[in-house]
Design a protein around this motif. Sequence first.
Motif, mmCIF file in Angstrom:
data_model
loop_
_atom_site.group_PDB
_atom_site.id
_atom_site.type_symbol
_atom_site.label_atom_id
_atom_site.label_comp_id
_atom_site.label_asym_id
_atom_site.label_seq_id
_atom_site.Cartn_x
_atom_site.Cartn_y
_atom_site.Cartn_z
ATOM 1 N N ALA A 1 0.961 -1.239 0.056
ATOM 2 C CA ALA A 1 0.003 0.122 -0.102
ATOM 3 C C ALA A 1 1.039 1.188 -0.117
ATOM 4 O O ALA A 1 0.607 2.269 -0.726
ATOM 5 C CB ALA A 1 -0.841 -0.181 1.181
ATOM 6 N N ASP A 2 1.990 1.027 0.667
ATOM 7 C CA ASP A 2 2.805 2.506 0.789
ATOM 8 C C ASP A 2 3.585 2.826 -0.433
ATOM 9 O O ASP A 2 3.477 3.797 -0.908
ATOM 10 C CB ASP A 2 3.963 2.196 1.781
ATOM 11 C CG ASP A 2 4.920 3.412 2.108
ATOM 12 O OD1 ASP A 2 4.364 4.364 2.459
ATOM 13 O OD2 ASP A 2 5.959 3.110 1.848
ATOM 14 N N LEU B 1 -6.243 0.106 4.360
ATOM 15 C CA LEU B 1 -6.543 1.340 4.810
ATOM 16 C C LEU B 1 -8.084 1.249 5.322
ATOM 17 O O LEU B 1 -8.092 2.031 6.395
ATOM 18 C CB LEU B 1 -6.696 2.392 3.647
ATOM 19 C CG LEU B 1 -5.352 2.661 2.967
ATOM 20 C CD1 LEU B 1 -5.616 3.570 1.929
ATOM 21 C CD2 LEU B 1 -4.292 3.208 4.229
ATOM 22 N N ALA B 2 -8.860 0.302 4.826
ATOM 23 C CA ALA B 2 -10.328 0.578 5.295
ATOM 24 C C ALA B 2 -10.421 -0.583 6.546
ATOM 25 O O ALA B 2 -11.320 -0.411 7.436
ATOM 26 C CB ALA B 2 -11.424 -0.246 4.286
ATOM 27 N N LEU C 1 -11.793 7.569 8.981
ATOM 28 C CA LEU C 1 -12.929 6.594 8.054
ATOM 29 C C LEU C 1 -14.059 6.474 8.887
ATOM 30 O O LEU C 1 -14.860 5.815 8.378
ATOM 31 C CB LEU C 1 -12.474 5.624 7.420
ATOM 32 C CG LEU C 1 -11.151 5.667 6.637
ATOM 33 C CD1 LEU C 1 -10.746 4.427 5.861
ATOM 34 C CD2 LEU C 1 -11.406 6.824 5.310
ATOM 35 N N ALA C 2 -14.219 6.891 10.376
ATOM 36 C CA ALA C 2 -15.056 6.296 11.137
ATOM 37 C C ALA C 2 -16.703 6.812 10.914
ATOM 38 O O ALA C 2 -16.794 8.125 10.083
ATOM 39 C CB ALA C 2 -15.026 6.866 12.474
ATOM 40 N N GLY C 3 -17.603 6.153 10.943
ATOM 41 C CA GLY C 3 -18.945 6.474 10.368
ATOM 42 C C GLY C 3 -19.203 6.599 8.759
ATOM 43 O O GLY C 3 -20.050 7.539 8.412
ATOM 44 N N LEU C 4 -18.180 6.270 7.942
ATOM 45 C CA LEU C 4 -18.259 6.451 6.530
ATOM 46 C C LEU C 4 -18.536 5.119 5.722
ATOM 47 O O LEU C 4 -18.032 4.132 6.455
ATOM 48 C CB LEU C 4 -17.110 7.287 6.058
ATOM 49 C CG LEU C 4 -16.841 8.660 6.642
ATOM 50 C CD1 LEU C 4 -15.836 9.189 5.990
ATOM 51 C CD2 LEU C 4 -18.107 9.639 6.286
ATOM 52 N N ARG C 5 -19.402 4.898 4.975
ATOM 53 C CA ARG C 5 -19.227 3.802 4.035
ATOM 54 C C ARG C 5 -18.652 4.245 2.606
ATOM 55 O O ARG C 5 -19.260 5.072 2.161
ATOM 56 C CB ARG C 5 -20.991 3.368 3.728
ATOM 57 C CG ARG C 5 -20.863 2.167 2.944
ATOM 58 C CD ARG C 5 -22.277 1.399 2.583
ATOM 59 N NE ARG C 5 -22.402 0.424 1.793
ATOM 60 C CZ ARG C 5 -22.039 -0.604 1.726
ATOM 61 N NH1 ARG C 5 -21.258 -1.044 2.853
ATOM 62 N NH2 ARG C 5 -21.937 -1.484 0.944
ATOM 63 N N MET D 1 -8.858 7.899 0.973
ATOM 64 C CA MET D 1 -8.949 7.170 2.376
ATOM 65 C C MET D 1 -7.474 7.528 2.981
ATOM 66 O O MET D 1 -7.418 7.622 4.110
ATOM 67 C CB MET D 1 -9.003 5.813 2.051
ATOM 68 C CG MET D 1 -10.227 5.558 1.571
ATOM 69 S SD MET D 1 -10.298 3.920 0.831
ATOM 70 C CE MET D 1 -10.114 2.682 2.209
ATOM 71 N N SER D 2 -6.284 7.710 2.069
ATOM 72 C CA SER D 2 -5.130 7.710 2.868
ATOM 73 C C SER D 2 -4.598 9.214 3.123
ATOM 74 O O SER D 2 -3.422 9.425 3.608
ATOM 75 C CB SER D 2 -3.864 7.287 1.518
ATOM 76 O OG SER D 2 -4.029 8.168 0.575
ATOM 77 N N GLY D 3 -5.575 9.975 2.917
ATOM 78 C CA GLY D 3 -5.367 11.629 3.311
ATOM 79 C C GLY D 3 -4.896 12.229 2.218
ATOM 80 O O GLY D 3 -4.360 13.635 2.515
ATOM 81 N N ARG D 4 -4.965 12.079 1.035
ATOM 82 C CA ARG D 4 -4.626 12.791 -0.139
ATOM 83 C C ARG D 4 -5.759 13.581 -0.489
ATOM 84 O O ARG D 4 -6.575 12.972 -1.346
ATOM 85 C CB ARG D 4 -3.774 11.919 -1.181
ATOM 86 C CG ARG D 4 -2.432 11.532 -0.760
ATOM 87 C CD ARG D 4 -2.060 10.223 -1.539
ATOM 88 N NE ARG D 4 -0.578 9.803 -0.892
ATOM 89 C CZ ARG D 4 -0.209 9.087 0.003
ATOM 90 N NH1 ARG D 4 -1.184 8.888 1.113
ATOM 91 N NH2 ARG D 4 1.148 9.084 0.218
#
Length: 238
Positions: free
Chosen positions: A104-105, A135-136, A149-153, A180-183
């Motif tokens: 992933a990195d 990541l998920a 990602l809490a509370g997200l689908r 998801m990775s913050g980008r």
Amino acid sequence: MLVEERRRMADLLDGLDAGQLATPSLSAGWTVHDIGAHLITYLKFGQLKLYWGIVSMAADFDRLNRELTAKAARMPTPEITARLRRWSTSKTTIPRSGYDPVLADILLHDYDVRLPLGIERDMPEDRLWVAFQHLAAKPSPGYAMGSRLAGLRLEAVDTGWASGSGAVVRGEAESLVLAMSGRAVGLDALDGDGVPLLRERVASPPPRGPLERLKTVVKVVVDPPPPDRRSRDAAANP
């Protein structure tokens, strides 16, 4: 997949001119050249460096990465790419996490290099799957995901992948993985009720003190990994 991605990155960096190598990447504070330097920092004695970072820096992996990368970045790019090829078969992994976070990195850093330079690539779906799942499901501590990602689908419209529950964030898998990775570059291609919340979390991540960082490390060590996180299953899962 890891060996192929490392060798591919070496080829990519070798084909860039000085101006391209000096271009700011998507990773804040790092140039394209710096990304190459980062990718060789853990190929030898990687787990020892991680344990040293946990003990000496209170699990501040951002600081650890900055220091190791700054040291490696003193080398010219040809030396970096030579080491990337020479050590491409390295089996160093994140403790208790296996190969998934390593793949992933390098996948995310591939985007960090290519997108600012406008270099297109049709990313193999099996590699995207590993990054999405990692990541998920249960990202390793170095990703500083927190409660992003809490509370997200999350729903990938092109592959059918989905994860989580709550307000929907929908789009192509590539854009989802970036967000998801913050980008932030991935956010504009997404839609759904959860996008504003994810955008806010990416823009203003909460500070993580030493205690919180150490709790994250302990959780990774104590909790068993999800059963579907291993890369060996990637070809079948999509």
